[in-house]
Design an enzyme around this catalytic site. Structure first.
Site, mmCIF file in Angstrom:
data_model
loop_
_atom_site.group_PDB
_atom_site.id
_atom_site.type_symbol
_atom_site.label_atom_id
_atom_site.label_comp_id
_atom_site.label_asym_id
_atom_site.label_seq_id
_atom_site.Cartn_x
_atom_site.Cartn_y
_atom_site.Cartn_z
ATOM 1 N N ASP A 140 -2.635 -33.583 45.310
ATOM 2 C CA ASP A 140 -2.394 -33.071 43.959
ATOM 3 C C ASP A 140 -0.930 -33.162 43.533
ATOM 4 O OD1 ASP A 140 -5.042 -32.412 43.450
ATOM 5 O OD2 ASP A 140 -4.850 -30.469 44.431
ATOM 6 N N GLU A 238 -9.984 -33.181 36.599
ATOM 7 C CA GLU A 238 -11.097 -32.233 36.703
ATOM 8 C C GLU A 238 -10.736 -30.882 36.071
ATOM 9 O OE1 GLU A 238 -11.958 -30.999 40.745
ATOM 10 O OE2 GLU A 238 -9.859 -31.042 41.304
#
Lengths: 405, 405
Positions: A140, A238
């Site tokens: 991430d 997402e």
């Protein structure tokens, strides 16, 4: 001579094992510790004394470990709570029993909190000779202080290459066929991975959590792109959300149908909007799901090398007996060519923060990323390590240590 | 000297362009034709006289073309109907106008039907000097007569590697966390691609269209695997179906909610069954979607080489002026080492058939594939070509010809 232990935590990546390999190799070259143990399944396995001995790993095993995806030592989601003193005491007594002075903990946010909490505990209880060192990893790329996180470059490379290839796929059909393609990436809180799709130069519309989602604005943009060239390429995190914080992936219809289970993510939600609005005759969603964080056949050479070197650097820094509660990070030097060096920082400075994708790197109207963002990301995806394949034609991976024991 | 034309049709693959490259290279080495044209977007673009000239392609362009995914000439879904004589006449007159004697048509089932139909038309109308040659490609591997189809090996390699990597990812968590992972592949009618996931040796349960789906049996198998080792790995074809022919992906709930739009496929349907039955605490679906057919950074060397050689062989065969209405295929020789040679067959023998995954290659209880199936597939995924990257670190692809003109 004392021993050390390495453990891994949180979501896997394509290069997290390279940090383990770096620590083991560093100790072979410069033996600060008699044994280098691996703790299985993070803190959870350490509390259960599930260890393997990695000290004398062969060069071949070290090499294969570096190209093996996911956590070879196993991962966990166990969170050490500061008010659970029993856990802290148990960890210290297990370390004492095995004469372990240093614990290397490889992970993200939560893992850095574990490192900080354990260091604080020993300091406040005047327990000497127990040290805790954090090594960052997360696809991430959302840890603060470090320029970037090992794991991100390889995921970004896979995403950018896949974006490029998918663009070739959807554009092969005649312009009479209008089509929207939606590439969904990970990133609950930060848009780094979705943004990396823009390195392909093929993304028309980028939706990240850092920029509140506006349905009307989005649909107008899709319409414009379709009118211009019949195909529209969307990349979405997402964690994309409306201005009130509601995730796109939690639409009403879904929760009605599926109860508590959220099926389908942000990509499916966008698809439904586009189809409902009748903007394109076709819409396809590619959710890269876990493949993006474990597709180690396409590691970035930069990423796997840095991950290994960060492990070596972390090991070396523990030659200083006062070195504890620190995370080793990567610093980009202000040189024209891309050069990084390792540095260290208090783990608690990293533990409870998220590094967002800078809003000034986002172009207006969901238009993608700035040249500065490209220049930040491009060095991280560079290079392809030579992958060793086995006799079946598939990549050769080591058997995970959590299965050996 | 006459000219020839190449066109592509149907769903793209990672190596379909290598067949184009092979035909072009063959004509450079052995110039049977003055010009090698590319027809853009298949029959559709040929009817619109949208051509490019590929005759003097440079070696570098040829090399890059081989590693570029999808259809560089553009694809189409246009189906030539036998009762639409106007289309046939128009094609013949366009070929006459450009002095094109031979058309190479690269595609799947429908494309072979086009080749057969055009050949029949010229034969029945006594039109000489117009020839039509089919070159197979389909990631689905479902064409008859040929041992396998160019495109399948690379898709299978990507799927098998991804299956292996995803297995490492989901198994990293402690056994206290039960989890089902579902990998969905393409394959409306044939299970070849889902079966290729089994090459990883990590698939517990395989669901293909060739074997009718039984929900109770499936759930019992999942339960057994979870009880044994807490994680269960399922591979499923998009075309998996019940005994009455209903696709798993067309569940009632979905059509209620989404009207005519089918969102989510077979994988999502299995996930819902598992969650409803409460068998595992977590379930993840990875739908490989179009990435599986265009992920050219992981081409199989065998596949891309064969695809190129098949193009060369097709070109060479047209030295025989009676060569028309034929498809060039791949024959596996009965040698111990894997060796293939090219052969040719009437295109109409291929046009209207589907080669299913052999049921005798399926193990009982959705248990995966037999050793014979493995031995059939393994040579097809072997080897990794050297990929040329551009200065950004992404693979270097040629600009599609349909954009050039």
């Amino acid at each position: 001579m004392s021993n050390c232990i390495i453990a891994q935590s949180g979501g896997p990546s394509s290069v997290i094992n390279a940090t383990v390999a770096g620590i083991v190799k560093a100790n072979q070259l410069n033996p600060l510790y008699e044994h280098v143990y691996g703790g299985l399944n993070g803190i959870e396995g350490i509390l259960q004394e599930r260890f393997v001995d990695l000290t004398n790993m062969s060069d071949l095993e070290n090499r294969l470990l570096q190209q093996t995806p996911s956590c070879a030592l196993g991962s966990c989601r166990y969170k050490l709570k500061r008010d659970n003193e029993a856990d802290f005491q148990k960890i210290i007594s297990i370390m004492d029993h095995y004469q372990i002075e240093t614990m290397f903990y490889i992970g993200g946010n939560d893992s850095m909190d574990t490192v900080a909490a354990l260091s604080e505990y020993t300091a406040s209880h005047q327990i000497a000779n127990h040290r805790f060192v954090g090594c960052p990893k997360t696809v991430d790329n959302d840890l603060v202080e470090t320029d970037h996180c090992p794991g991100f470059g390889s995921a970004a490379k896979f995403i950018a290459a896949t974006a490029l290839q998918c663009w070739y796929d959807i554009n092969a059909y005649p312009s009479s066929r209008t089509e929207v393609f939606i590439l969904e990436t990970m990133g609950r809180d930060a848009g780094w991975l979705a943004a990396s799709a823009c390195l392909s130069n093929k993304v028309d519309i980028l939706i990240v959590p850092e920029e509140p989602f506006n349905k009307e604005h989005f649909l107008n943009r899709v319409k414009d792109v379709i009118a211009l060239r019949s195909k529209c390429f969307v990349a979405v995190s997402e964690g994309a959300r409306y201005i009130d914080g509601t995730y796109l992936s939690c639409g009403e219809a879904r929760s009605e149908l599926f109860g508590h289970t959220v099926l389908g993510g942000a990509g499916r939600a966008l698809e439904q909007m586009i189809l409902d609005a009748g903007i394109a005759s076709r819409c396809k969603v590619q959710d890269l799901s876990i493949a993006q964080r474990c597709h180690a056949t396409e590691q970035s050479l930069t990423d796997v090398t840095e991950s290994f070197q960060l492990g070596m650097s972390a090991h070396m820094r523990t030659a200083d007996p006062s070195f504890t509660g620190r995370m080793v990070g990567l610093k980009r030097l202000p040189t024209e060519q891309y050069v990084v060096s390792c540095f260290d920082v208090d783990a608690e400075k990293v533990a409870n923060f998220v590094k967002n994708f800078p809003s000034q790197w986002l172009l207006p109207d969901y238009g993608g990323i700035s040249e500065e963002a490209r220049q930040y990301m491009l060095p991280l995806i560079k290079g392809t390590p030579e992958i060793i394949y086995d006799e079946t034609g598939l990549p050769a991976y080591i058997k995970p240590y959590y299965l050996v024991r």
